[in-house]
Design an enzyme around this catalytic site. Structure first.
Site, PDB file in Angstrom:
ATOM      1  N   PHE A 124       0.867  -1.171   0.000  1.00 56.68           N
ATOM      2  CA  PHE A 124       0.000   0.000   0.000  1.00 56.68           C
ATOM      3  C   PHE A 124       0.906   1.223   0.000  1.00 56.68           C
ATOM      4  CE2 PHE A 124      -4.666   0.363   1.446  1.00 56.68           C
ATOM      5  CZ  PHE A 124      -5.103  -0.484   0.454  1.00 56.68           C
ATOM      6  N   GLN A 238      -7.914  14.197   4.157  1.00 55.78           N
ATOM      7  CA  GLN A 238      -7.222  13.427   3.122  1.00 55.78           C
ATOM      8  C   GLN A 238      -8.046  13.359   1.840  1.00 55.78           C
ATOM      9  OE1 GLN A 238      -6.499   8.927   3.251  1.00 55.78           O
ATOM     10  NE2 GLN A 238      -4.471   9.765   3.621  1.00 55.78           N
ATOM     11  N   HIS A 240      -8.172  11.397  -1.436  1.00 55.82           N
ATOM     12  CA  HIS A 240      -7.674  10.171  -2.042  1.00 55.82           C
ATOM     13  C   HIS A 240      -7.388  10.438  -3.511  1.00 55.82           C
ATOM     14  CE1 HIS A 240      -7.406   5.975  -3.246  1.00 55.82           C
ATOM     15  NE2 HIS A 240      -7.414   5.631  -1.967  1.00 55.82           N
ATOM     16  N   LEU A 254     -14.922   5.686  -4.282  1.00 54.59           N
ATOM     17  CA  LEU A 254     -13.522   5.284  -4.259  1.00 54.59           C
ATOM     18  C   LEU A 254     -13.180   4.211  -5.283  1.00 54.59           C
ATOM     19  CD1 LEU A 254     -11.074   6.112  -2.549  1.00 54.59           C
ATOM     20  CD2 LEU A 254     -11.474   4.067  -1.172  1.00 54.59           C
ATOM     21  N   GLU A 257      -7.226   1.814  -3.409  1.00 48.91           N
ATOM     22  CA  GLU A 257      -5.771   1.875  -3.528  1.00 48.91           C
ATOM     23  C   GLU A 257      -5.182   0.514  -3.890  1.00 48.91           C
ATOM     24  OE1 GLU A 257      -2.136   3.362  -0.668  1.00 48.91           O
ATOM     25  OE2 GLU A 257      -3.927   4.568  -0.921  1.00 48.91           O
ATOM     26  N   ARG A 288      -0.476   9.317  -0.195  1.00 52.21           N
ATOM     27  CA  ARG A 288      -1.719   9.696  -0.861  1.00 52.21           C
ATOM     28  C   ARG A 288      -1.756  11.180  -1.198  1.00 52.21           C
ATOM     29  NH1 ARG A 288      -6.360   6.182   2.382  1.00 52.21           N
ATOM     30  NH2 ARG A 288      -5.946   4.222   1.292  1.00 52.21           N
ATOM     31  N   HIS A 352     -11.733  11.976   1.170  1.00 58.51           N
ATOM     32  CA  HIS A 352     -11.855  10.562   1.546  1.00 58.51           C
ATOM     33  C   HIS A 352     -11.824  10.302   3.046  1.00 58.51           C
ATOM     34  CE1 HIS A 352     -11.466   6.261   1.424  1.00 58.51           C
ATOM     35  NE2 HIS A 352     -10.229   6.265   1.873  1.00 58.51           N
ATOM     36  N   ARG A 387      -3.019  10.147   6.527  1.00 61.15           N
ATOM     37  CA  ARG A 387      -3.195   8.766   6.981  1.00 61.15           C
ATOM     38  C   ARG A 387      -2.458   7.798   6.071  1.00 61.15           C
ATOM     39  NH1 ARG A 387      -6.623   4.681   5.644  1.00 61.15           N
ATOM     40  NH2 ARG A 387      -8.096   5.987   4.479  1.00 61.15           N
TER      41      ARG A 387
END
Length: 581
Positions: A124, A238, A240, A254, A257, A288, A352, A387
């Protein structure tokens, strides 16, 4: 339209507001320790935003990379959070994550496995090692299914379609809450010895968001603030990198990821794999905020599609591999005539996740109000300025267990105040007044204008003029909202949105004022007039309730990591993206 002056009254030892991963894991801990509790959900049982967290859940198991350890997980989390995280929160999360994952597996969560039978792990963004456990690309749904079943096995009481409008605090102690039954239209008062807020974030304040329209509207943060609890780091929202742009009804939803974690590549319309310019080492799996700003920059400079998007392509992977690892993405895009095994997806940044939120003591999950707890995305501290992908789901189960355990240990020694009948009547009268409002602006209109305001003035790129203009517009919008047209009972979506607005205004102000105060760029907070990070601003910005409905902004130095975690930071681990090539 009808009003009901006599509320239903319910008593429980512990009231849990929010029925996603955080609320359910808290209830499970309480039930296992023999404590009476009641879980409240705004929607049907099992329908929470936790299910939308598709890509995975972090823990330093070392299934594929045995050199990984919890201290490196903590170092990655601090580095991604630009070192304004709460060190206690980070270390608690990373130490306890492996046990929580193993526990979920024991409870039946069907993690993908390696050929040797270990829980599989994927890359990730910004992770030094493959640390993200997963169930295809439906990890959040699998987590919810597991927690719902465990709670049902333990016979945890639950009420669905229940909206909480106000917390009840007597003499500095939590006493319960007031809300309404969205099916029956009747007000409800809850008398409780302890209250847990687990009601999610506030990204639905933005025009393009991965949240559903009437959820994540800042309920949790505003409830706590109105009860006298400070909020922290609200400027850190955040965005995304990869949200859908069409169909219009799904704009902002979304694109996990996991697509990039499994090797997905970003291109502009000139055929350039543009992350080579922005992050040649980590490419699409950089942090991100880095990837989101790169996508936004490509779009703003005219290298995006007609839909103001860039292209995310996984088609170079084997078809069977894509179907195995990304089944939900295959299905979702196929519904709109796109075969992601053959062609790219159009994506653009979307609001996000809320890194900021309610201040808590992470050793107990308790706020500064005795008996009032908060868990999950609604809190601030774990994630700092940005995050780390995969940390949201693990946060819910780690701190749900922490909160439940502390409540169970201390509930017997706590003397809880009773609900004030007069205060309950006042709150119910306020509900009646709102339901009867005959003004000139609908809640939907005001919400649309607020979301546009936040996207324009407190979005991915910010500056002082824009933030000041945003605050001015917010003040004028609040004035318009005083002239609200509701004329609907408590069972209507119009009335629900009118209540949402109460929370959204409070939360929006904290974001705008925090962003104005932070005169630097750090993590997800990007100021075009202060493009550098200021080492003197390694601090947390606090939104402080004044007690008279007002707000003050304060600042305090962020904490320092322990020696062991600092050593892992100094080792300077970094993901080798090219393992994916």
């Amino acid at each position: 339209m009808s009003t009901v002056s006599n509320p239903e009254t319910v008593s429980t030892s512990v009231l849990i507001i929010g029925a996603g991963g955080a609320g359910l894991r808290t209830s499970i801990e309480l039930a296992e320790q023999g404590v009476d509790c009641l879980v409240l959900g705004k929607r049907a049982h099992g329908d929470a935003h936790t299910i939308w967290a598709a890509g995975g859940i972090n823990a330093s198991l070392g299934s594929l990379d045995p050199e990984d350890r919890w201290e490196i997980h903590a170092a990655d989390t601090l580095d991604e959070g630009h070192f304004v995280n709460d060190p206690t929160a980070v270390e608690t999360l990373c130490k306890r994550a492996p046990d929580r994952i193993r526990e979920l597996a024991e409870w039946g969560m069907d993690f993908d496995r390696t050929d040797e039978g270990k829980i599989n792990q994927r890359y990730f963004g910004a992770q030094s090692f493959r640390r993200t456990c997963f169930v295809g690309d439906r990890t959040g749904q699998a987590l919810m299914d597991t927690l719902v079943q465990k709670a049902m096995d333990l016979e945890v009481p639950y009420r669905e379609n229940l909206y909480i409008t106000d917390l009840m605090v007597e003499g500095g102690q939590a006493a319960g809450a007031v809300g309404f039954d969205m099916d029956a239209g009747r007000p409800v008062a809850f008398d409780a010895d302890a209250v847990v807020i687990a009601a999610g974030g506030h990204t639905s304040l933005y025009r393009r968001s991965s949240s559903r329209t009437d959820e994540n509207t800042g309920d949790a943060q505003a409830l706590a603030f109105n009860a006298g609890v400070p909020l922290r780091d609200m400027e850190f929202v955040q965005f995304h990198p990869t949200g859908k742009v069409k169909p219009e009804a799904e704009a902002g939803h979304l694109v996990t990821e996991a697509v990039r974690g499994e090797g997905g590549r970003l291109y502009n319309t000139e055929g350039e794999r543009f992350m080579e310019r922005y992050s040649p080492t980590q490419m699409e799996l950089d942090a991100r905020d880095v990837v989101a700003r790169a996508n936004e920059q490509e779009i703003r400079e005219g290298r995006g599609t007609e839909d103001d998007a860039v292209l995310l392509d996984i088609s170079h992977r084997d078809d069977d591999y894509i179907h195995d690892r990304l089944p939900r993405m295959v299905e979702e895009f196929a519904e709109h005539g796109i075969d992601i095994t053959e062609e790219p997806m159009e994506v653009a940044p979307t609001a996000h996740y809320a890194m900021g939120g309610i201040e808590v003591d992470f050793e107990t999950a308790q706020t500064q109000v005795d008996g009032l707890y908060a868990v999950g995305e609604c809190t601030a501290g774990v994630h700092g300025a940005n995050r780390l992908g995969g940390n949201s789901l693990i946060e819910t189960v780690v701190f749900g267990q922490v909160a439940g355990n502390h409540i169970a240990e201390t509930l017997g020694s706590r003397t809880s105040p009773s609900l004030s009948d007069a205060a309950v009547r006042d709150h119910v009268a306020t509900q009646d007044t709102l339901a009867a409002a005959e003004g000139g602006h609908t809640p939907a209109e005001i919400m649309d204008r607020l979301r546009d305001l936040m996207w324009q003035h407190a979005g991915i790129l910010r500056d002082e003029d824009g933030l000041l203009n945003g605050l001015g517009k917010l003040q004028r919008l609040r004035a318009d909202a005083e002239d609200l047209q509701v004329q609907a009972d408590r069972t209507s979506r119009r009335y629900e949105r009118a209540q949402n607005l109460r929370f959204m205004f409070t939360t929006a102000e904290t974001i705008l004022r925090g962003a104005l105060e932070r005169k630097e760029s750090r993590g997800a907070h990007a100021r075009t007039d202060y493009e550098a990070k200021d080492p003197d601003l390694r601090k947390n910005i606090r939104s402080l309730p004044t007690g008279d409905g007002g707000m003050e902004i304060g600042m305090e130095a962020a904490g320092r990591p322990s020696r062991r975690v600092q050593q892992a930071v100094d080792e300077d681990h970094e993901l080798d993206y090219h393992h994916l090539e």
